[in-house]
Design an enzyme around this catalytic site. Sequence first.
Site, short mmCIF file in Angstrom:
data_model
loop_
_atom_site.label_atom_id
_atom_site.label_comp_id
_atom_site.label_asym_id
_atom_site.label_seq_id
_atom_site.Cartn_x
_atom_site.Cartn_y
_atom_site.Cartn_z
CB SER A 13 -0.89 0.04 1.24
OG SER A 13 -1.81 -1.00 1.21
CB ALA A 39 -2.27 -2.24 11.05
N GLY A 58 2.31 0.77 5.81
CA GLY A 58 2.87 1.28 4.54
C GLY A 58 2.73 2.79 4.41
CG ASP A 80 -5.41 2.40 2.78
OD1 ASP A 80 -6.27 2.42 1.90
OD2 ASP A 80 -4.42 1.63 2.76
CE LYS A 95 -10.30 1.23 0.84
NZ LYS A 95 -8.99 0.89 0.32
N1 SAM Z 1 -2.56 1.82 4.78
C1 SAM Z 1 -2.17 0.54 5.36
C2 SAM Z 1 -0.76 0.24 4.95
O1 SAM Z 1 -0.22 1.00 4.12
O2 SAM Z 1 -0.17 -0.71 5.44
C3 SAM Z 1 -3.11 -0.56 4.99
C4 SAM Z 1 -4.47 -0.35 5.56
S1 SAM Z 1 -5.56 -1.68 5.33
C5 SAM Z 1 -6.07 -1.46 3.70
C6 SAM Z 1 -6.95 -1.16 6.23
C7 SAM Z 1 -6.74 -1.12 7.73
O3 SAM Z 1 -7.84 -0.45 8.30
C8 SAM Z 1 -6.65 -2.48 8.38
O4 SAM Z 1 -5.43 -2.60 9.06
C9 SAM Z 1 -7.81 -2.46 9.39
O5 SAM Z 1 -7.44 -3.05 10.64
C10 SAM Z 1 -8.05 -1.00 9.58
N2 SAM Z 1 -9.41 -0.61 10.00
C11 SAM Z 1 -10.61 -1.05 9.57
N3 SAM Z 1 -11.60 -0.41 10.20
C12 SAM Z 1 -11.00 0.46 11.04
C13 SAM Z 1 -11.48 1.42 11.97
N4 SAM Z 1 -12.79 1.63 12.13
N5 SAM Z 1 -10.59 2.13 12.69
C14 SAM Z 1 -9.24 1.95 12.53
N6 SAM Z 1 -8.74 1.05 11.66
C15 SAM Z 1 -9.60 0.33 10.93
#
Ligand code: SAM
Length: 361
Positions: free
Chosen positions: A194, A227, A230, A282, A311
Site C-alpha cells: 500500500s 496497520a 505502509g 486507508d 472504496k
Molecule cells: N494503509 C495501510 C498500509 O499501508 O499498510 C493498509 C491499511 S488496510 C487497507 C486497512 C486497515 O484499516 C486495516 O489494518 C484495518 O485493521 C483497519 N481498519 C478497519 N476499520 C477500522 C477502523 N474503524 N478504525 C481503525 N482502523 C480500521
Amino acid sequence: MDSPLNQLLLYCRPGFEAEAGRELTDAAAALGAWGYFQPADGMGWLQFTLAGGMDAPALLSGLPLSTLVFVRDWMVVVAEVELPATDRVGAVLDAVRDAGVDAVPGCDRIEVRVPENNSDADLSRFARKWVAPLSRALRGAGLLGDGGGNGDRLELLLVDFSRVVIGISPVNNRARWPMGIPRLKLSEAAPSRSALKLEEAWKVLLPEGRALDYLGGGKTGVDLGAAPGGWTWQLVQQGMTVTAVDNGPMDDALMATGMVTHVQSDGYLWRPKRAVDWMVCDIVDKPRRTATMVSDWFADQLCRYSVFNLKLPMKRRYEEWLVCRDLIGERLAEAPFAVRLRARQLYHDREEITCFLERTD
Ligand code: SAM
C-alpha cells in the site's frame, strides 16, 4: 486542421470504462460540447466521439486532465488503422498522411502502447521493436518532427496485430506517465505494498514541484487504518511524526524508528488533542462514512491536508463519487477557509479512488 478531429481515446482502469465515459460526457457537456462513448468492457480504454459544440483539441484545451477522476490519460485520435500482415509501417504512414492533420509534425517522438490488460507477450515485444522503424519512416516522410517540435507525442495504441489507434498526446494536458501508469519501486523496508499508493497519490495529486512544501519540514501526521504501516512509513520517510490508529499490529521496524505512536482505537471516532498537518485514511468502509469523517476533521480544523480512499460500491460507482464530492463540498461550504479537492483513480487503486483535500488559505 484539414480533418475533423472529433474523437478521443481515453485510458482508465480496466473495468471502469463506463465511469470514464460518463465522466467525460458530463465534463464535456459542462463546457458546451456533446459526445458519446463506446465502452469496451474490461479493456482499460475507450473511444469518445464529439458530436457537437467543439472538436477534440478544443475540448482538451479547455478541460485539464487533472480535474477528472476516472480518465487516467487520453489522446486526440488521428486515425484508426486495420493493419495488414505485412508492411504495417506503410499502413500507418498512409493513415497519418491521409488524416492530413497539421499538428502531427509538432510531435518529435512516438510511443507505441499495448492495452493495460494485454497478456500477449509477442504483442508487447512487437510494440517495443516497432518504435525505431516507425519513427524513422514517419520522420523520413515528414510526418514526425526532428527536434523542433512542441513536445506533443504521437501515440499508437496497438490493440492487437491487426488494429492500431493513432493519436496525439498533448504536452500540456496529459498524464505524467503514459496511460497514467507509473513505474514505482517498492522499497524493501516498506511494511506493505500500500505504500506505493500513497507515493503515487502524492506524485499525482500534489501540485507539481511542491512536494517539499507539502511534506517536508518535520510535519505531523495521523494515519487512520494504519496497520501494518505502509502509509505511516511513507509519512515517516518525509520526516513526520505520526500517530497510527488501528487495532491491528504495526510493523516492528517502523515502530523502532521512534517516530510513530500506535493508538488502538476506532479511526472514525478518534480525534487528536492538537491539530496536525496531515491526516491520511486507508480504511475500507462505506465511502460516505469516510467523506463525512474527513469533512469533520477539516470543519474542526484538525488537519490541513488529507489523502483518503473512497472504496466504491459494486454498482453506481460514478454516482457514489459525485455524492461524496458534493457531501464534502456542502459540509465545508460555510467554513471560514477555502478547500480544494482533487481525486483520481490511481494505477495502484483497485475498486477505490484516492482523494486529496487541502485547506488553501
Ligand atoms: N494503509 C495501510 C498500509 O499501508 O499498510 C493498509 C491499511 S488496510 C487497507 C486497512 C486497515 O484499516 C486495516 O489494518 C484495518 O485493521 C483497519 N481498519 C478497519 N476499520 C477500522 C477502523 N474503524 N478504525 C481503525 N482502523 C480500521
